[in-house]
Motif scaffolding. Sequence first.
Motif: not given
Length: 590
Positions: A258-259, A331-333, A362-363, A379-382
């Motif tokens: 995960w992540r 982190g995509v659910t 990268a995130v 803007k990258l984020a999990f």
Amino acid sequence: MSPNNDVFRVLVYDLTRERGDLVLVPGRLDAIGGSGLAALLYEKYGLPTAPAFDPGQPLIFAIGPLTGYFPLMSKTVCGFKSPYNQNFAESHAGGRSALALRFAGYDALVLTGKAKRLSTLVVASRRIELIDVHYLSGADVFTTGKLLRKIAEGASGHRSIMRIGPAGENGSAYACINVDTYRHFGRLGAGAVMGAKNCKAVVIMGDGDLPLPEDKSYPKLFKDIHDKVTASGMMEKYHNLGTPANVLPLNELKSLPWRNLAATTDPEADKISGEAFAEKLLMHNAACAGCPVGCIHVGMVREMFSTSHRFAIHQVAYDHEPNFAAGPMLGVTDPTEVLAINDMADRQGLDIISAGVALAWAVEATQKGLISERETEVKLAFGEPGALKRAIWLLGHKANEFYALLGQGALVAAARYGGEDFACVIGQEMAGYATGETYFASQTVSFRHSHLDTGAYSYDQKHKEQDVDAVVKFLVTDERERVLLTCLVSCLFAREVYKPEIVADLLTCLGYGELAAGLDAASEKARRARWRLKIATGYDPMGTKIPKRFSEVTTWKGPIDAAYMEALRQGYARAVLELAAPVAAPGDPA
């Protein structure tokens, strides 16, 4: 075995000269087919010390002696020098590729040279044609396939279309070759090698005949195999939920990444389980040619067009590995968004496993301040699928220096920006298992750096004791059995069906009696030949490394033991060097 049965029929096509030649290559007793044949042909045509993109490097597609005759003998092996690591490499794919090659009358197709303009090669039993398709430059995989189905009409049931997207044209080190929409030569950059040859696609027309074996035992042997894979229940898992059935058990075992592998379990795993995909998104099952199982699960993604208020429905194939890379690793659910990210990677012609894991790095690098939106352009984020989908597009199109570096692998980007410790790369970007020391060491060292090179992920789940010698023995033995299957070339899901004694009967039925009698020796020769080639192209198993992130993991057995994991890596690496060592001839000094 008759003399003709020892000979492979190989079409060697020089894209520079626009000429194809049928070459009869002896060696079935040593190579069998598939993996062994790809190694044999690279040894014959390859340039071990030249770069992967040298026009003289071959791109090889090889099948096995049982292809077309028995169920699940449905894979093709692609052999090439990888732009990802500059080593001899393999990638495997299904679809219609193997059956089309068999019905075209070839055991292998070898591409050399570089076309003058972006081209598509059409191969049939009585036809070879190189078509100028410069207008497809930059076209995505699905647009390319749609047009080629019109350009190369005929033999649709036995026609295979292998093509690349923008990532292959742009030289991404993990660009894949899409095969018949739902399958891929996914790992280690075969698509980039194809792009370097100015080859947008290869269309194989299986328009010839395949006479049935005269041996009277053939119908019974076929029925026995067919019954085992359809009526015994041993393949039921793959048809029903498919490999996404692994999600909940792995999450329960604290073995699901995960992540960016910051965790190995999460309470939201049920949202992206195989059960959730089947309930919400599954449209239908599909199968590779010659397979009665139907393990390909095809889901539905809606794409809304804001300007027209209309939508399109995309059919996206899914498995555990793509779902892991586009889902929990990022982190995509939301299962719909997982499929949408997969779809975007497919269109670009990117291996979603490497692309997803590289983006996860990268995130985290963004979170730690090593890179900024100036590099990523979004803007990258999990857990933010919109930005992640856009980043996949930018990655496929090599939009700037950052994405050009990230397209060569997470460790290449980390060497420039920092963050090597949390780059989840063990030989290549990791697959969707975090089962423990055996798996991490195995994927780091093994031939394809693939979770399917050995059953290490399964071994971790069954063994808590620490015994380096026992583990190394298991890895070496398990690899040998799998190499036999990749020489045949069987789907590895059928490894419980195609045991060596059964395979020997099948080969004998088809007239390969001498090969059947020496099957163990032939598969061992093929295995050692592969390792020798990988090392001859620069691979040093002792020089491999496991990044720090993998020693920070906790599984069902507890925290990872970094010292034990390193001992396993070194032990397996030494075993590989022994496998690659020249075998002394009788009478030679030891």
